[in-house]
Design a protein around this motif. Structure first.
Motif, PDB file in Angstrom:
ATOM      1  N   PRO A  22      25.536  11.441   9.496  1.00 15.16           N
ATOM      2  CA  PRO A  22      25.912  10.147  10.071  1.00 15.16           C
ATOM      3  C   PRO A  22      26.443  10.289  11.499  1.00 15.16           C
ATOM      4  N   LEU A  23      25.996   9.434  12.387  1.00 16.86           N
ATOM      5  CA  LEU A  23      26.480   9.494  13.767  1.00 16.86           C
ATOM      6  C   LEU A  23      27.983   9.231  13.876  1.00 16.86           C
ATOM      7  N   PRO A  24      28.570   8.352  13.029  1.00 15.83           N
ATOM      8  CA  PRO A  24      30.026   8.215  13.079  1.00 15.83           C
ATOM      9  C   PRO A  24      30.747   9.529  12.785  1.00 15.83           C
ATOM     10  N   GLU A  25      30.177  10.346  11.907  1.00 18.78           N
ATOM     11  CA  GLU A  25      30.772  11.650  11.600  1.00 18.78           C
ATOM     12  C   GLU A  25      30.689  12.572  12.813  1.00 18.78           C
ATOM     13  N   VAL A  26      29.565  12.530  13.521  1.00 20.87           N
ATOM     14  CA  VAL A  26      29.410  13.335  14.739  1.00 20.87           C
ATOM     15  C   VAL A  26      30.429  12.892  15.781  1.00 20.87           C
ATOM     16  N   LEU A  27      30.538  11.586  15.994  1.00 21.31           N
ATOM     17  CA  LEU A  27      31.488  11.056  16.972  1.00 21.31           C
ATOM     18  C   LEU A  27      32.918  11.427  16.607  1.00 21.31           C
ATOM     19  N   LYS A  28      33.253  11.295  15.341  1.00 19.65           N
ATOM     20  CA  LYS A  28      34.616  11.605  14.890  1.00 19.65           C
ATOM     21  C   LYS A  28      34.963  13.078  15.113  1.00 19.65           C
ATOM     22  N   THR A  29      34.074  13.955  14.683  1.00 22.87           N
ATOM     23  CA  THR A  29      34.346  15.395  14.748  1.00 22.87           C
ATOM     24  C   THR A  29      34.366  15.920  16.171  1.00 22.87           C
ATOM     25  N   GLU A  30      33.397  15.470  16.958  1.00 25.03           N
ATOM     26  CA  GLU A  30      33.204  16.043  18.291  1.00 25.03           C
ATOM     27  C   GLU A  30      34.003  15.341  19.391  1.00 25.03           C
ATOM     28  N   ILE A  31      34.346  14.072  19.186  1.00 25.53           N
ATOM     29  CA  ILE A  31      34.990  13.310  20.253  1.00 25.53           C
ATOM     30  C   ILE A  31      36.319  12.697  19.815  1.00 25.53           C
ATOM     31  N   MET A  32      36.279  11.845  18.811  1.00 28.83           N
ATOM     32  CA  MET A  32      37.451  11.014  18.522  1.00 28.83           C
ATOM     33  C   MET A  32      38.640  11.818  17.989  1.00 28.83           C
ATOM     34  N   ASP A  33      38.404  12.750  17.086  1.00 26.56           N
ATOM     35  CA  ASP A  33      39.522  13.577  16.602  1.00 26.56           C
ATOM     36  C   ASP A  33      40.100  14.456  17.705  1.00 26.56           C
ATOM     37  N   PRO A  34      39.263  15.133  18.505  1.00 27.50           N
ATOM     38  CA  PRO A  34      39.821  15.954  19.588  1.00 27.50           C
ATOM     39  C   PRO A  34      40.643  15.177  20.621  1.00 27.50           C
ATOM     40  N   ILE A  35      40.346  13.883  20.821  1.00 22.06           N
ATOM     41  CA  ILE A  35      41.141  13.120  21.793  1.00 22.06           C
ATOM     42  C   ILE A  35      42.312  12.398  21.134  1.00 22.06           C
ATOM     43  N   GLY A  36      42.527  12.669  19.854  1.00 25.21           N
ATOM     44  CA  GLY A  36      43.700  12.120  19.181  1.00 25.21           C
ATOM     45  C   GLY A  36      43.582  10.672  18.773  1.00 25.21           C
ATOM     46  N   ALA A  37      42.354  10.195  18.600  1.00 23.77           N
ATOM     47  CA  ALA A  37      42.163   8.801  18.173  1.00 23.77           C
ATOM     48  C   ALA A  37      42.699   8.600  16.763  1.00 23.77           C
ATOM     49  N   SER A  38      42.957   7.370  16.414  1.00 25.03           N
ATOM     50  CA  SER A  38      43.446   7.053  15.077  1.00 25.03           C
ATOM     51  C   SER A  38      42.339   7.276  14.054  1.00 25.03           C
ATOM     52  N   GLN A  39      42.681   7.112  12.800  1.00 22.96           N
ATOM     53  CA  GLN A  39      41.701   7.202  11.721  1.00 22.96           C
ATOM     54  C   GLN A  39      41.240   5.812  11.285  1.00 22.96           C
ATOM     55  N   GLU A  40      41.556   4.803  12.088  1.00 22.13           N
ATOM     56  CA  GLU A  40      41.292   3.421  11.696  1.00 22.13           C
ATOM     57  C   GLU A  40      39.948   2.886  12.193  1.00 22.13           C
ATOM     58  N   TRP A  41      39.405   3.458  13.253  1.00 23.18           N
ATOM     59  CA  TRP A  41      38.150   2.931  13.798  1.00 23.18           C
ATOM     60  C   TRP A  41      37.000   3.180  12.819  1.00 23.18           C
ATOM     61  N   ARG A  42      35.982   2.329  12.910  1.00 22.58           N
ATOM     62  CA  ARG A  42      34.813   2.440  12.034  1.00 22.58           C
ATOM     63  C   ARG A  42      33.551   2.123  12.824  1.00 22.58           C
ATOM     64  N   TRP A  43      32.454   2.736  12.392  1.00 24.56           N
ATOM     65  CA  TRP A  43      31.151   2.426  12.977  1.00 24.56           C
ATOM     66  C   TRP A  43      30.241   2.103  11.794  1.00 24.56           C
ATOM     67  N   LEU A  44      29.952   0.825  11.615  1.00 27.71           N
ATOM     68  CA  LEU A  44      29.344   0.332  10.388  1.00 27.71           C
ATOM     69  C   LEU A  44      27.850   0.086  10.542  1.00 27.71           C
ATOM     70  N   ALA A  45      27.098   0.477   9.524  1.00 22.53           N
ATOM     71  CA  ALA A  45      25.653   0.239   9.490  1.00 22.53           C
ATOM     72  C   ALA A  45      25.370  -1.154   8.942  1.00 22.53           C
ATOM     73  N   TYR A  46      24.126  -1.566   9.030  1.00 21.24           N
ATOM     74  CA  TYR A  46      23.686  -2.804   8.384  1.00 21.24           C
ATOM     75  C   TYR A  46      23.493  -2.554   6.889  1.00 21.24           C
ATOM     76  N   ALA A  47      23.418  -3.620   6.134  1.00 19.47           N
ATOM     77  CA  ALA A  47      23.178  -3.494   4.694  1.00 19.47           C
ATOM     78  C   ALA A  47      21.811  -2.878   4.408  1.00 19.47           C
ATOM     79  N   ASN A  48      20.843  -3.108   5.289  1.00 15.98           N
ATOM     80  CA  ASN A  48      19.478  -2.634   5.056  1.00 15.98           C
ATOM     81  C   ASN A  48      19.059  -1.481   5.959  1.00 15.98           C
ATOM     82  N   SER A  49      20.027  -0.807   6.611  1.00 20.02           N
ATOM     83  CA  SER A  49      19.665   0.266   7.545  1.00 20.02           C
ATOM     84  C   SER A  49      19.961   1.661   6.980  1.00 20.02           C
ATOM     85  N   VAL A  50      19.861   1.782   5.650  1.00 15.36           N
ATOM     86  CA  VAL A  50      20.095   3.072   4.992  1.00 15.36           C
ATOM     87  C   VAL A  50      18.765   3.824   4.881  1.00 15.36           C
TER      88      VAL A  50
END
Length: 389
Positions: A232-260
């Motif tokens: 998942p791209l949110p996992e890539v963003l979290k691991t590589e960018i958001m966690d290293p810059i100290g972002a909260s754990q509250e942000w989300r990047w949500l898919a569509y219901a039919n984009s699985v």
């Protein structure tokens, strides 16, 4: 002493070059001694307007102006009418206007609930651009000028037209990708699916020759990146960018219901480049400010280079056919977008309106969540007028 003798025996040209080098090193040392503040996770240091080179009264006027220019956006009233049939989740309500002004990494002003997690619409595109930079850094993409068809084999790039589309075409919104994705056709024709934003039919141009702001094509790029990463791209963003810059754990990047989609036997949601049809990036002003600070500092956070500085230089280079557009970043090169702002400034911009505005000249980041979109230049003008040093 030996060094002194070598210096005196060297040619005047070499002595001049060495002197210039010493001046440059001294400048670097001064820059390092006055280095940017990078807030630890869960913390952020404030400094007064005077400490950061602002006139306190004028800056306060800018904040009052921002607070009085809340957005009129209402999800129940406006979402379907403007954008057509939604595909993903939408909030029941939103926070009031809120924002943060940074200089040298410190908070000099803030207003409203800056911890509120709300959709930021197309601000997500600049985050998607940054995820693409990670694919390049990992070697998953060898060159942004390569055709996507060389990497992705899911039927989306098999036609002679789509086969020519490069990663750079996608990044600059010049792909002219033909097809439908998640039930939305890239031509934007049809009131039910596209609401007031529907478009008239037109002839498709060759890739790289025509700019069109088009969420279906950006979503196609996002799916292509998902296939490269295999996670998942949110996992890539979290691991590589958001966690290293100290972002909260509250942000989300949500898919569509039919984009699985199926990726290696796993069912993974392909995220969108905005909230035009629901879903998208939901994030607070505080976390947006951290991301803006990272980009302001050429992708560096403290001693860690998280995003390639070379990539970011290319990302804010105007495309050949866009209005003032880089790699999914809005630019101000011709000072048409924000006449009161420096030409070097740029921003992640989303409907609603939402923005992460970055000024490398003055070392400033302005995050403004939910505002009257016509007010941004006035806000910038007031902030610029408050700078005294």
């Amino acid at each position: 002493m030996h060094t002194h003798i070598d210096w005196m025996k060297s040619s005047p040209m070499r002595r001049a070059a060495a002197f210039i080098a010493l001046i440059a090193l001294a400048g670097l040392a001064r820059a390092q001694s006055a280095s940017t503040y990078f807030p630890p996770a869960g913390q952020w240091q404030h400094k007064s307007a005077a400490e950061l080179g602002f006139d306190a009264g004028k800056l306060r006027e800018a904040v009052v102006f921002a607070q009085s220019h809340d957005s009129t956006w209402d999800f129940d009233r406006d979402q379907v009418r403007t954008f057509g049939t939604p595909l993903g989740p939408l909030p029941l309500q939103r926070a009031a206007t809120n924002g943060i002004i940074l200089r040298h990494g410190y908070i000099v002003a803030e207003f409203g609930n800056t911890k509120a997690v709300d959709p930021v619409y197309s601000v997500a595109k600049s985050f998607l651009s940054t995820v693409c930079s990670l694919a390049v850094a990992r070697g998953l993409i060898k060159d942004v000028n390569d055709p996507v068809a060389r990497y992705v084999h899911d039927g989306g790039y098999e036609s002679p037209h789509n086969a020519k589309i490069t990663w750079k075409n996608h990044l600059q919104q010049e792909s002219e990708w033909e097809g439908a994705l998640w039930g939305k056709n890239a031509d934007f024709v049809g009131h039910e699916q596209f609401g007031a934003d529907e478009r008239k039919p037109r002839a498709i141009q060759d890739a790289g020759t025509f700019y069109e702001y088009n969420d279906v094509r950006v979503n196609r790029m996002s799916l292509s990146l998902l296939r490269l990463f295999g996670k998942p791209l949110p996992e890539v963003l979290k691991t590589e960018i958001m966690d290293p810059i100290g972002a909260s754990q509250e942000w989300r990047w949500l898919a569509y219901a039919n984009s699985v989609v199926d990726i290696g036997g796993l069912q993974i949601g392909s995220v969108s480049g905005g909230t035009r049809w629901g879903g998208g990036l939901w994030i607070s002003s505080e976390d947006m400010a951290r991301f803006g600070l990272l980009i302001l500092n050429h992708g560096r956070w403290q001693d860690h280079q998280l995003v390639s500085s070379r990539w970011l230089k290319e990302a804010v280079t105007p495309s050949a056919h866009g209005p003032d557009y880089g790699y999914l970043w809005w630019l101000n090169t011709r000072q048409k977008e924000w006449p009161s702002a420096p030409a070097s400034s740029f921003a992640a911009v989303g409907h609603g309106a939402n923005i992460i505005w970055i000024d490398p000249d003055q070392d400033i980041v302005i995050v403004w969540h939910w505002f009257d979109s016509k007010s941004m230049d006035a806000m910038i003008r007031m902030v610029m007028a408050s700078i005294v040093r």
